[in-house]
Scaffold this motif. Sequence first.
Motif, mmCIF file in Angstrom:
data_model
loop_
_atom_site.group_PDB
_atom_site.id
_atom_site.type_symbol
_atom_site.label_atom_id
_atom_site.label_comp_id
_atom_site.label_asym_id
_atom_site.label_seq_id
_atom_site.Cartn_x
_atom_site.Cartn_y
_atom_site.Cartn_z
ATOM 1 N N LYS A 282 -62.612 49.220 -12.488
ATOM 2 C CA LYS A 282 -63.184 48.136 -11.667
ATOM 3 C C LYS A 282 -63.540 46.966 -12.558
ATOM 4 O O LYS A 282 -64.182 47.121 -13.586
ATOM 5 C CB LYS A 282 -64.438 48.637 -10.941
ATOM 6 N N SER A 283 -63.109 45.787 -12.159
ATOM 7 C CA SER A 283 -63.365 44.562 -12.907
ATOM 8 C C SER A 283 -64.304 43.656 -12.128
ATOM 9 O O SER A 283 -64.392 43.732 -10.900
ATOM 10 C CB SER A 283 -62.048 43.832 -13.163
ATOM 11 N N PHE A 284 -65.000 42.769 -12.846
ATOM 12 C CA PHE A 284 -65.827 41.743 -12.216
ATOM 13 C C PHE A 284 -65.222 40.355 -12.410
ATOM 14 O O PHE A 284 -65.841 39.354 -12.068
ATOM 15 C CB PHE A 284 -67.245 41.774 -12.803
ATOM 16 N N SER A 285 -64.002 40.305 -12.975
ATOM 17 C CA SER A 285 -63.407 39.011 -13.322
ATOM 18 C C SER A 285 -63.096 38.145 -12.108
ATOM 19 O O SER A 285 -63.278 36.933 -12.150
ATOM 20 C CB SER A 285 -62.126 39.229 -14.133
ATOM 21 N N LYS A 286 -62.599 38.755 -11.027
ATOM 22 C CA LYS A 286 -62.187 37.960 -9.871
ATOM 23 C C LYS A 286 -63.355 37.631 -8.951
ATOM 24 O O LYS A 286 -63.348 36.598 -8.280
ATOM 25 C CB LYS A 286 -61.107 38.707 -9.074
ATOM 26 N N ILE A 287 -64.348 38.495 -8.889
ATOM 27 C CA ILE A 287 -65.482 38.247 -7.999
ATOM 28 C C ILE A 287 -66.525 37.357 -8.674
ATOM 29 O O ILE A 287 -67.251 36.629 -8.012
ATOM 30 C CB ILE A 287 -66.131 39.580 -7.538
ATOM 31 N N MET A 288 -66.596 37.397 -10.022
ATOM 32 C CA MET A 288 -67.585 36.579 -10.728
ATOM 33 C C MET A 288 -66.873 35.580 -11.639
ATOM 34 O O MET A 288 -66.520 34.502 -11.226
ATOM 35 C CB MET A 288 -68.555 37.481 -11.489
ATOM 36 N N PHE A 289 -66.642 35.977 -12.886
ATOM 37 C CA PHE A 289 -65.887 35.085 -13.772
ATOM 38 C C PHE A 289 -65.317 35.901 -14.932
ATOM 39 O O PHE A 289 -65.958 36.834 -15.421
ATOM 40 C CB PHE A 289 -66.745 33.934 -14.302
ATOM 41 N N PRO A 290 -64.087 35.563 -15.381
ATOM 42 C CA PRO A 290 -63.429 36.341 -16.428
ATOM 43 C C PRO A 290 -64.211 36.387 -17.738
ATOM 44 O O PRO A 290 -64.122 37.370 -18.475
ATOM 45 C CB PRO A 290 -62.087 35.607 -16.609
ATOM 46 N N GLY A 291 -64.974 35.320 -18.034
ATOM 47 C CA GLY A 291 -65.708 35.258 -19.293
ATOM 48 C C GLY A 291 -66.815 36.287 -19.416
ATOM 49 O O GLY A 291 -67.341 36.501 -20.513
ATOM 50 N N LEU A 292 -67.176 36.941 -18.315
ATOM 51 C CA LEU A 292 -68.218 37.969 -18.385
ATOM 52 C C LEU A 292 -67.758 39.155 -19.230
ATOM 53 O O LEU A 292 -68.548 39.772 -19.929
ATOM 54 C CB LEU A 292 -68.577 38.439 -16.973
ATOM 55 N N ARG A 293 -66.462 39.495 -19.162
ATOM 56 C CA ARG A 293 -65.846 40.579 -19.934
ATOM 57 C C ARG A 293 -66.559 41.901 -19.767
ATOM 58 O O ARG A 293 -66.871 42.598 -20.742
ATOM 59 C CB ARG A 293 -65.775 40.220 -21.435
ATOM 60 N N ILE A 294 -66.836 42.265 -18.544
ATOM 61 C CA ILE A 294 -67.426 43.568 -18.252
ATOM 62 C C ILE A 294 -66.542 44.291 -17.238
ATOM 63 O O ILE A 294 -66.208 43.742 -16.187
ATOM 64 C CB ILE A 294 -68.854 43.453 -17.680
ATOM 65 N N GLY A 295 -66.160 45.517 -17.571
ATOM 66 C CA GLY A 295 -65.405 46.354 -16.657
ATOM 67 C C GLY A 295 -66.023 47.736 -16.596
ATOM 68 O O GLY A 295 -66.841 48.108 -17.454
#
Length: 446
Positions: A282-295
């Motif tokens: 599960k990624s948070f890149s599309k719902i938040m922002f890619p720069g968060l870099r948390i999966g």
Amino acid sequence: MLKYEWIYQSLLQQIQAGDLPAGAKLPSIRNLSQHYSCSISTILAALERLEDQHIVYAIPKSGYYVMDHQVFKAPSYTDSIDFATSSPTWHAFPYKDFQHCINKAIDTYQEDLFRYGTPKGLPSLIVEAKKHLEAYQIFTHSDQISITSGVQQALSLLSIMPFPNNRSTILVEQPSYHLYMDMLKTYRLPVVGIQRTARGIDLNRLEQIFREDNIKFFYTMPRFHNPLGTSNSKKEKEAILQLAHQYDVYIIEDDYLADFECNKKNDPLFADDVHELVIYLKSFSKIMFPGLRIGLAVLPNALINTFQRFKTTTDIDSSMISQAALELYLKSGMFAHYRMQVSDTYTARAKILQQSLQTHLSMYESSSEIVMHGHILLPKQANIKSLIHHLHEQRIYLDSVERNYLDDFYHERILKLNVSNVDEHRIDEGISKIANALNNPQYYFF
């Protein structure tokens, strides 16, 4: 204009002009008060505004110093229509809310920021992640969750580490996630492909590959496939799970767009896996922002120790500040509120995209899911490169599908369409212009 605003503008102009570069100390409050012929409180109000924008910072008993000369600028209007960009609409993100979480995280975890983190991730984030995953019908134990530096890191580790089935070949859908295709090519890992279309995959062909090709794992996107925008049916998912169990093949389920699912009955593969063969990402890149870099990676018990050993050798831990801020964002309810808001926005765009495809491009095979990206399948005679170049000259931007394929796999003539960064009122205009271009014989081979 109030006096403090005028002073703020004056100091800002000096900083942006380079008269006060980064690291420079500002004149003392008393000197500024005398220079601008105003009260100390007026100077403090101007400095506070600069500090709120992170232009200056204060050191107690020393003074104010320049941090940076840049200030946030609202996005400027562009007359282009960008169907190529897949990242979220950045200026729509409530960055001030997340900024509160970052600041609070720094205050809360001051001591932890000066230590190396825990290899599996911040324990308090794992607790919140476990609750968060339940909304996607992912029920698991905390010790099976690993925090990674984006899904890309998880894919890299899983691709190079040994698996209990002692196999080496990776199976991927074609087309598939372009960055993972790049990774497989770069490391020259043993990989084979299986065609995926708007109709899904050929299950007979899948069984043949599982039986004959020494498959370690099958990387798939059952929900909102990238780049096709299609989803597997319940029957297809059941068949994939049955074949995986029959031939002892692991499945990597990349559920990167789970946040945009409107059908609550559409469960992930993981929800029906009773043999612990599914690895859920599960990624948070599309719902938040890619720069968060948390999966998030949810691992079968048999893989936990090996995955952790490989992760520790490449990355002691993912960013502690990002993890702590995300924990607070989830825990506070901010994420749930934002997810609802952004999901409504993207759903509206997705519906317009589907209506436009039916209106202007109904003669082409396409995806029918209500999601912000999709595709149309063009005939083999279509000259995709010339078409993309022609539309680019009209300021309609499209991305090639070349990187979504393995080099030795047949490349379909697919036109990718993403409306993540296209204003609602311009989607139909863009699709109409694409349809007009496709009617031009010069973009076909004869």
